[in-house]
Design an enzyme around this catalytic site. Structure first.
Site, PDB file in Angstrom:
ATOM      1  N   GLU A  20      47.723 -12.717  32.769  1.00 28.35           N
ATOM      2  CA  GLU A  20      46.502 -13.357  33.239  1.00 28.35           C
ATOM      3  C   GLU A  20      46.271 -14.736  32.610  1.00 28.35           C
ATOM      4  OE1 GLU A  20      44.606 -12.501  35.577  1.00 28.35           O
ATOM      5  OE2 GLU A  20      44.913 -10.362  35.917  1.00 28.35           O
ATOM      6  N   GLU A  68      59.533   4.977  23.568  1.00 29.60           N
ATOM      7  CA  GLU A  68      58.653   4.652  22.442  1.00 29.60           C
ATOM      8  C   GLU A  68      59.224   5.103  21.104  1.00 29.60           C
ATOM      9  OE1 GLU A  68      55.354   7.901  21.608  1.00 29.60           O
ATOM     10  OE2 GLU A  68      55.126   7.079  23.621  1.00 29.60           O
TER      11      GLU A  68
END
Length: 311
Positions: free
Chosen positions: A95, A126
């Protein structure tokens, strides 16, 4: 398989101490509630998140100052995490260019498992302690950069490994987690540990924990961009007009902040090559583009300082 059993017991013990994994007794009747009552109950839980974030204002402010300082030295902000936490970082990074006119490489988002993990779960990604470090090496991480490791539990191996590598390089390290005394916080320069407590649905850390992460990353980028002069009077002035709506917003922004009419605002934007900030400087000081452009550059892109210099 004694080793596997020992590891399982170790993990169960770790999880038992995490606030985000706690089961709340009064949640046992959720499936019996009406939809309206469910909405109200979940909303009540969500309202606790901003207050939890507020308790870490000092740490967040220190992080913003550190990020801003490194931006000014040409450094980057690099987020990384797994699952929801990784997606929060990727979203915030994506963004920044349309909102603040930044280069796509200025704020970067990494996620365990690579880009496919943005939309689909990548099993065991992970748990890879070396993967984040490998990605940071590819980015040629330096001491001018800031890395932000995001992990709800605060123990994700992917994040711990990345933070450890970043500290070795000399980058500023920041850890965002939802549990106090986290492993990620222990290896970071700044630990932002926001205790959001048990989730509405136990263990679903995309909920309150994910919301707290989004609130924090919003502040990290937005406030550092404000300090860099990417806004003026609370308005975005470095946006990139890539569509009709944004082009209209550019004209409207120049009109609102300068008092110019639509024709004058559009003409100034044309002369400024679409730069809202430069168009504002032209309109507000009456300076020609030949004088306004270097003044803005000399002011480090800070419109307020450029206006003062030309008046």
């Amino acid at each position: 398989m004694p080793n596997d059993d020992a590891r399982l017991n170790e993990l169960l013990e770790e999880l038992s101490h995490l606030a985000t994994e706690t089961v709340t007794p009064d949640r046992g009747d959720l499936d019996l509630l009406s939809t309206t009552d469910l909405v109200r109950a979940m909303n009540a839980e969500d309202r606790t998140v901003p207050d939890a974030v507020a308790t870490r204002s000092t740490e967040i402010a220190a992080a913003v100052d550190g990020i801003t300082d490194r931006f000014r030295r040409g450094g980057r902000l690099i987020y990384f995490g797994a699952g929801t936490a990784g997606r929060v970082g990727v979203l915030d990074a994506s963004e920044c260019p349309p909102t603040f006119g930044t280069d796509p490489g200025m704020v970067v988002g990494l996620i365990a498992g690579g880009e496919v993990a943005i939309r689909s779960a990548v099993e065991d990604a992970e748990d890879d302690t070396e993967a984040a470090a490998a990605s940071l090496r590819e980015l040629e991480l330096s001491e001018r950069d800031t890395v932000v490791g995001i992990s709800a539990s605060g123990r994700t191996p992917y994040v711990v490994g990345g933070l450890e590598f970043a500290r070795e390089v000399g980058a500023l390290t920041i850890a965002i987690s939802s549990n106090e005394g986290s492993a990620t916080g222990a290896v970071a320069d700044i630990a932002i540990e926001i205790v959001t407590g048990p989730e509405f649905v136990s263990g679903s850390t995309r909920l309150k924990s994910g919301t707290s992460q989004k609130l924090v990353v919003n502040m990290l980028t937005t406030l550092s961009m404000i300090k860099l002069g990417k806004t003026y009077r609370g308005v975005m002035v470095d946006l990139i007009a890539t569509n009709e709506k944004l082009r209209a917003r550019s004209v409207r922004t120049v009109m609102q902040l300068s008092g110019a009419g639509v024709d004058e605002a559009a003409a100034a934007l044309g002369a400024a090559g679409g730069s809202v900030k430069l168009a504002l400087l032209i309109v507000m000081t009456g300076a020609p583009i030949e004088k306004a452009a270097p003044a803005l550059e000399s002011a480090g892109g800070v419109l307020r300082d450029a206006i003062a210099a030309l008046r």
